[in-house]
Design a protein around this motif. Structure first.
Motif, short mmCIF file in Angstrom:
data_model
loop_
_atom_site.label_atom_id
_atom_site.label_comp_id
_atom_site.label_asym_id
_atom_site.label_seq_id
_atom_site.Cartn_x
_atom_site.Cartn_y
_atom_site.Cartn_z
N VAL A 1 -11.15 -2.23 7.78
CA VAL A 1 -10.15 -2.24 8.85
C VAL A 1 -9.36 -0.94 8.79
N ASP A 2 -8.85 -0.53 9.94
CA ASP A 2 -7.98 0.63 9.97
C ASP A 2 -6.54 0.17 9.80
N VAL A 3 -5.88 0.68 8.79
CA VAL A 3 -4.46 0.35 8.60
C VAL A 3 -3.65 1.46 9.27
N VAL A 4 -2.82 1.07 10.21
CA VAL A 4 -1.99 2.05 10.92
C VAL A 4 -0.61 2.05 10.28
N CYS A 5 -0.09 3.22 10.00
CA CYS A 5 1.21 3.29 9.34
C CYS A 5 1.97 4.52 9.84
N PRO A 6 3.28 4.47 9.74
CA PRO A 6 4.06 5.62 10.19
C PRO A 6 3.88 6.83 9.26
N MET A 7 4.05 7.99 9.82
CA MET A 7 3.91 9.22 9.04
C MET A 7 4.87 9.24 7.85
N GLU A 8 6.00 8.53 7.99
CA GLU A 8 7.00 8.52 6.91
C GLU A 8 6.40 7.97 5.61
N HIS A 9 5.44 7.07 5.73
CA HIS A 9 4.85 6.51 4.51
C HIS A 9 4.08 7.59 3.74
N LEU A 10 3.30 8.35 4.48
CA LEU A 10 2.57 9.44 3.84
C LEU A 10 3.54 10.48 3.30
N GLU A 11 4.57 10.74 4.08
CA GLU A 11 5.58 11.73 3.66
C GLU A 11 6.25 11.29 2.36
N SER A 12 6.61 10.02 2.30
CA SER A 12 7.29 9.50 1.12
C SER A 12 6.40 9.60 -0.12
N LEU A 13 5.16 9.23 0.03
CA LEU A 13 4.25 9.28 -1.12
C LEU A 13 3.96 10.72 -1.54
N THR A 14 3.83 11.58 -0.56
CA THR A 14 3.49 12.97 -0.86
C THR A 14 4.65 13.70 -1.54
N THR A 15 5.86 13.42 -1.08
CA THR A 15 7.00 14.17 -1.62
C THR A 15 7.62 13.52 -2.85
N THR A 16 7.68 12.20 -2.87
CA THR A 16 8.34 11.54 -4.00
C THR A 16 7.39 10.75 -4.88
N GLY A 17 6.18 10.49 -4.39
CA GLY A 17 5.24 9.67 -5.15
C GLY A 17 5.62 8.20 -5.14
N GLU A 18 6.47 7.81 -4.22
CA GLU A 18 6.91 6.42 -4.15
C GLU A 18 6.93 5.94 -2.70
N LEU A 19 6.75 4.67 -2.53
CA LEU A 19 6.84 4.08 -1.19
C LEU A 19 7.28 2.63 -1.35
N ILE A 20 8.41 2.30 -0.77
CA ILE A 20 8.91 0.92 -0.86
C ILE A 20 8.78 0.31 0.53
N PHE A 21 8.01 -0.77 0.62
CA PHE A 21 7.83 -1.42 1.92
C PHE A 21 9.00 -2.36 2.17
N GLN A 22 10.17 -1.78 2.40
CA GLN A 22 11.37 -2.58 2.51
C GLN A 22 11.27 -3.58 3.66
N ALA A 23 10.90 -3.05 4.84
CA ALA A 23 10.87 -3.92 6.02
C ALA A 23 9.86 -5.04 5.83
#
Lengths: 359, 105
Positions: A330-352
């Protein structure tokens, strides 16, 4: 069952050769009373599964095994501090030696694992498996270890054609000619190093067993699956649970002989002619089809977490046969912010997503 | 044994050569744990193999698994598909042999 658990899982890349991490996480969520949190530990911002907010609550990138134990420990201590994880389920062959070596330090950091020791890992390694089988009387295809392309010709002469060319960690190719065997040798060596494993080819059906051993090396549960469809890499893309008492008895004897702690996958070939099972591989972690076991009433990943946390887990009840899986992408669609967060901080919290799930 | 290969059982697929009064069809013992749907899908939980039975195969299997004797199944087959008894007997015998070859009886 004490809840909620906070569990970290590795092996989240689920492309054409999916790692077991996402199926392990799905298995935990399949428990009706599940109310815990699952933290994904990825190696790369494009490990595909790390963007699935329905399965993971947070993601942290960790260093590749080649970065060494020290870097890994520092990162895991940081993740433990931030997330409060109590248990960690490593799911990749190549990382297990590091995790096994770090077991005492992680325990001190409040993170428990149910994994085999380094010596147990080496006992079932692809290079040592033939010796293990010979020592315990388990049927196994004739195998030769090759360190040099010049050895392929002689080994093929002894094993016959076709033969299987395997990497020390992954990959297996069936070679029909000497030329093919030489090409596969180079391909496998370039990817996984030496030795390259050459094995006699057996005409038959493939069966897999996922099993779990407790800290005493006793079998807690096991589910057998017949592969219904394979990818060109030989990975199961569809399968069905089945129960041949002879196969499960054999699997139980192998686990007991290994005195295995933690999850493992046993791969068998049942010869078309003799109908006998030959053990072809032992993988020291859950397979990527483990979600099938959970849906067939043996939630082995959940049992592994509970055992890691020193809970008493009695042998699991029998599973249902005829439960079938078919894998699809399946294709998982996600906002660019997720990639940005992982790329810059190495972390991603799925708060929502976490709030939506009420966790 | 090949996956999902249909044991014959199509009464019209086998010859009608045998004469009336040939040897009685064998009695059949079918494992209880085989899963079978009326539409002819058969699953063997011991091997994980699946089979598709055609209409006559499904008709026969449904009876044999419930303990109907081969002779009685033969008569039912002949009546249901309007074929001569000797031909039906041949077909039942062939079908049962195929079940045995596949380890299903």
């Amino acid at each position: 069952m004490p809840q909620p658990y906070r569990v970290a899982v590795t092996g989240l890349n689920a492309a054409d050769n999916p790692a077991p991490g996402i199926p392990v996480a799905r298995s935990l969520r399949a428990e009706p009373s599940w109310a815990g949190r699952i933290v994904g530990l990825g190696y790369d911002a494009f490990d595909t599964g790390i963007y699935d907010a329905d399965i993971l609550d947070a993601v942290y990138l960790i260093p590749y095994p080649t970065a060494g134990e020290g870097n890994l420990l520092a990162r895991l201590q940081y993740v433990a501090e931030r997330t409060g994880i109590q248990a960690l389920v490593p799911t990749l062959d190549a990382e297990l030696e590091n995790f096994a070596a770090l077991e005492p330090e992680l325990r001190e950091a409040g993170v428990r694992m149910l994994i085999p020791s380094g010596s147990h890992l080496r006992m079932r390694s692809k290079a040592a498996l033939a010796d293990f089988c010979r020592g315990h009387g388990f049927r196994f295809p004739d195998t030769e270890l090759c360190m040099d392309p010049g050895q392929v010709h002689a080994a093929a002469g002894r094993l016959g054609m076709p033969l299987v060319v395997k990497g020390i960690f992954y990959d297996a190719y069936v070679a029909s000619t000497l030329e093919e065997a030489a090409v596969f040798f180079q391909r496998v060596r370039a990817r996984w190093g030496l030795p390259v494993i050459l094995q006699r080819w057996i005409d038959g059906e493939e069966y897999d067993v996922v099993a779990l051993g407790n800290r005493d090396g006793r079998l807690v549960g096991a589910v057998a699956m017949r592969k219904l469809r394979l990818t060109e890499k030989g990975k199961a893309w569809a399968g069905v649970t089945m129960r041949d008492p002879a196969l499960l008895e054999l699997a139980g004897r192998i686990v007991e002989a290994l005195r295995w702690t933690g999850p493992l996958e046993l791969e068998f070939l049942r010869a078309s002619h003799s109908k006998e099972y030959s053990l072809i591989e032992i993988n020291p972690r859950f397979p990527s089809w483990v979600y099938l076991a959970a849906r067939a009433d043996q939630n082995l990943p959940l049992a592994a977490v509970r055992l890691a946390l020193d809970e008493d887990v009695p042998p699991l009840p029998p599973y249902r046969t005829g439960v079938t899986f078919v894998r699809h992408a399946v294709d998982v669609v996600c906002p660019m912010e997720h990639l940005e967060s992982l790329t810059t901080t190495g972390e991603l919290i799925f708060q929502a997503a976490a709030e939506k799930k009420g966790t | 044994m090949s996956e999902n290969t249909p044991p014959a059982g199509d009464a019209s697929s086998t010859g009608a050569a045998s004469a009336a009064g040939s040897a009685s069809p064998p009695e059949v013992g079918i494992p209880r744990d085989l899963a079978f749907s009326e539409r002819g899908f058969l699953f063997d939980p011991t091997t994980g193999l699946t089979y598709t039975l055609n209409r006559t195969g499904a008709f026969l299997f449904q009876r044999l698994r419930h303990g109907t004797a081969a002779a009685e199944a033969t008569a039912a087959l002949a009546a249901e598909f309007d074929v001569e008894l000797p031909r039906a007997a041949d077909d039942v015998r062939d079908f049962v042999q195929q079940l045995r070859d596949f380890g299903l009886a």
